[in-house]
Design an enzyme around this catalytic site. Sequence first.
Site, short mmCIF file in Angstrom:
data_model
loop_
_atom_site.label_atom_id
_atom_site.label_comp_id
_atom_site.label_asym_id
_atom_site.label_seq_id
_atom_site.Cartn_x
_atom_site.Cartn_y
_atom_site.Cartn_z
N HIS A 1 -1.86 -6.27 -14.81
CA HIS A 1 -0.79 -6.23 -13.82
C HIS A 1 -0.97 -7.27 -12.72
O HIS A 1 -0.14 -7.38 -11.82
CB HIS A 1 -0.74 -4.82 -13.22
CG HIS A 1 0.54 -4.48 -12.53
ND1 HIS A 1 0.60 -4.15 -11.19
CD2 HIS A 1 1.81 -4.43 -12.97
CE1 HIS A 1 1.84 -3.90 -10.84
NE2 HIS A 1 2.61 -4.06 -11.90
N HIS B 1 9.19 -3.86 -4.30
CA HIS B 1 8.21 -4.14 -5.33
C HIS B 1 6.90 -4.64 -4.74
O HIS B 1 5.88 -4.71 -5.45
CB HIS B 1 8.77 -5.17 -6.32
CG HIS B 1 7.90 -5.40 -7.52
ND1 HIS B 1 7.06 -6.48 -7.63
CD2 HIS B 1 7.75 -4.68 -8.65
CE1 HIS B 1 6.43 -6.43 -8.80
NE2 HIS B 1 6.83 -5.35 -9.44
N ASP C 1 -5.94 -26.34 -9.09
CA ASP C 1 -6.98 -27.33 -8.79
C ASP C 1 -8.16 -26.75 -7.99
O ASP C 1 -8.88 -27.51 -7.34
CB ASP C 1 -6.39 -28.51 -8.01
CG ASP C 1 -5.43 -29.34 -8.84
OD1 ASP C 1 -5.50 -29.26 -10.08
OD2 ASP C 1 -4.61 -30.07 -8.24
N ASP D 1 -2.44 -1.40 12.20
CA ASP D 1 -2.72 -1.72 13.61
C ASP D 1 -2.45 -3.18 13.97
O ASP D 1 -3.06 -3.72 14.91
CB ASP D 1 -4.17 -1.37 13.97
CG ASP D 1 -4.43 0.13 13.94
OD1 ASP D 1 -3.46 0.90 13.97
OD2 ASP D 1 -5.62 0.52 13.88
N LYS E 1 -0.92 -10.68 -10.51
CA LYS E 1 0.07 -11.75 -10.32
C LYS E 1 -0.56 -12.79 -9.39
O LYS E 1 -0.52 -12.65 -8.17
CB LYS E 1 1.37 -11.22 -9.67
CG LYS E 1 2.06 -10.09 -10.44
CD LYS E 1 1.99 -8.82 -9.68
CE LYS E 1 2.80 -7.68 -10.23
NZ LYS E 1 2.90 -7.53 -11.65
N LYS F 1 3.36 -4.87 -2.71
CA LYS F 1 2.22 -3.96 -2.63
C LYS F 1 1.45 -4.33 -1.37
O LYS F 1 0.52 -5.12 -1.39
CB LYS F 1 1.34 -4.09 -3.87
CG LYS F 1 2.06 -3.71 -5.19
CD LYS F 1 2.81 -4.85 -5.80
CE LYS F 1 3.34 -4.56 -7.19
NZ LYS F 1 4.26 -3.49 -7.34
#
Length: 839
Positions: free
Chosen positions: A207, A630, A214, A637, A209, A632
């Site tokens: 999952h 979508h 380089d 604070d 991404k 995450k």
Amino acid sequence: MAPGGGDGRMFAGLRDKLKSTNLYDAKVGAIHLKNKVGKFGNLINPNHRHDEEHEKATDDKRTKIAESHRFQSFAPERDGNKIKWYVDGQDYFYAVSVALEKANETIYIEDWWLSPELFLRRPPYFNQEWRLDQVLKRRAEAGVKIYIVVYKEVAQAVSCNSAHTKHALHALCPEGSPGYGNITVLRHPDHNVFENAGDMTFYWAHHEKFIVIDYEIAFIGGLDLCFGRWDSRQHPCADVHPAGVQNEMFPGQDFNNNRILDFQTVEDWKSNELSKADFGRMPWHDVAMCVIGDCVYDIAEHFVLRWNFVKRDKYKRSEKVDWLTMTGREGENEDLVAVQRPKHPVGEYSHHPLSPLENRTWAQGHQGTVHAQVVRSSCDWSSGILTEHSIQNAYSEIIRNAQHFVYIENQFFITATGEEQAPIHNTIGRAIVDACVKAGKEGRKFRVIIVIPAVPGFAGDLRDDAAAGTRAIMDYQYKSIHRGEHSIFEQIKKEGVDPRQHIFIFNLRSYDRLNKTPAMVQQEEKSGVKYQDVQRAEAEEIMAEGVHSTTDQNPTLGDTTGDNEKERLVDAKRRFEAQRGEVGLDKEVTSADSIAATAMLNGGKVSEQRWDDDLEKEKENFIQEELYIHGKLLIVDDRIVICGSSNINDRSQLGVHDSELSIVMEDYNTIDSTMDGQPFKAGHHAATLRRLLWREHLGLLPAQPVDASKDPNAQPADVCPNDIMEGPEYEFVADPMSDQVWNMWTGNADTNTQIFRHLFRADPDDNIKTFDDYEAFLPRHSKFKQGHLHDPFMPAQEVREKLDQIKGHLVWMPLDFLCDAPMAEKGLQVNAYTESIYT
């Protein structure tokens, strides 16, 4: 001469001679076959990657490294990173396009889903060279080595078609052409029992991404390079263009609404069974980061580990797939990135980076002020390592230590407060309980603000039997939050603290108007061509070249549409356009193609929007849809941020299920701010990101123009820092605990919720407590299209004036939805064997 020395030289010479014979090839082939057949032994030895002495030594080495790091991560804490945030896909994809175009040596890409036909810049018609596959092809032809790992889906359950991804990208540079061999795509895990035997997994996914370019710059977050993710901060639902289909923003399958219809046959990217003239898309909200600094090395290390593990697991006998070695993980430490040196290796050993690591900008000294650490969820099936769940460790510790607020944006929210909530096991929920109870007993103002989707992004009416899995996810979320004695709310109440003073949960929702003008309807009628055929013809025209093949051995470059179908589409578009003058569309179209901007700052009012006909006919074109969260993201604070691929559920957090990669960030560059009216030193990175997100949700940011070329927030971190968009609205949301901000936040949510309920009967809703309530609230019939106005007899001006009241996208999460109904009845979809899939 040592005894036997002459014999040793003689046998060595004999071996060298044999290596050039068929006999030697047969021997090596027999050894490889033996290893392949030996995989069936893994069925009865699930510990087969960790039972030999050298494997135990590697495990012990990795364990000691993790135990020496915060959160028990494989990666250390790193100072001096330059990190830039991106909110929503328009800025992120544009920045990625800039960075990819500058690649000189290597590109690593890890994705759950990768769509080669994704346009990184919009509108597509005017940016055809910025389609992802075309960018990668240019870099491969320039000599850049491109390595891609994608999740190999279970085709019966997920429609992302990684086989198409692999074959389309491999076919970009065929043998004999520039760039041949410079793009390698691996898919994992395998689902072939004859190939992988005991190493198969059907339930869990890769999952992550992220992108590494380089060894200089990295991108990490919630955005896959795939269809359905590109969006702007106003989050339009509409994509109908009477002035010309070339103006469309979401070609082919990039126009998607998962709540109505999931992606279909994505290898035919030009097709779309969802008509833009009848339905809106599901808008998409996401967050990602660009990193320059020592953390780039850690992200690269995770990729190299994953690559070598997949090489070992699936491509060990493939000459087309090399082992990757890397500076800093050489010699006795190359086992940390799963490098193996079998007696008869197949494939080369490619050392990275291709030029000295010390030449990287970040290796010369600190580039920024962000203290950061890479964390992950990974284990034996996904990376060949012992289980690591440093993401869960980070979430739990940071939330538990929060003093003022916890802000969460996530695709899911499934968590436990202890061991009594099986099948849920991650205990982020317990950390939330502890933080709220501590604040409540100390009499301290403290809020946990959670923003998640109203409905998981799966197609179908929630009342249908086929939606049992979707309802199961929602059921687990409600049980995590407030239903049952072990829920977060009830555990806080048990300690004498009122959870409703501390925990607040919201969804996002967007509205728009399909610009299906009366003139365009006449154009359809006179030409005999539906707009849906025109939208496909346009997609066919702007980038017809593709791959229509199922194997790397016989890829066919060219048009994926049959000649007869192509001629039909071309003819349909010609006939449609021939009627443009007849219906008056050769003149300027005065109605807007999208009115989503009216929910944003200085976006005007719906009641003032032009419509060139009877307003009563306009009503059928108003649409709404949940704005799918979508990202995450965790902000605590105004100092600490976690961003990556990890959802709040067991799949992402336990380590033994889905593989994930995230980054924990704390900016040592502080800014003078306030917290609940008191002077406060906030981290620049966290505070500016939170302020921009809140302004977007509150409608306190202007809509984005589609041309991102002059937007600093759409550039990589090596070009310029974030534009924090200072002004009165920036100052207004500066104090996250101020009463004024909170009153606007909850006030907007109140009003928006009421308007969406009144106009559209948007579901889910607090008035739906049983399935009978559901039928009364939103009757099931074909009279009205999903997402459209519920009451066709409401006066048009009243509809417009009601929509004027919506500001931003915030709505309350309906915590009473189906509270008196069995949401997830046990059956074929939901049972003891499948529960862990949904959690």
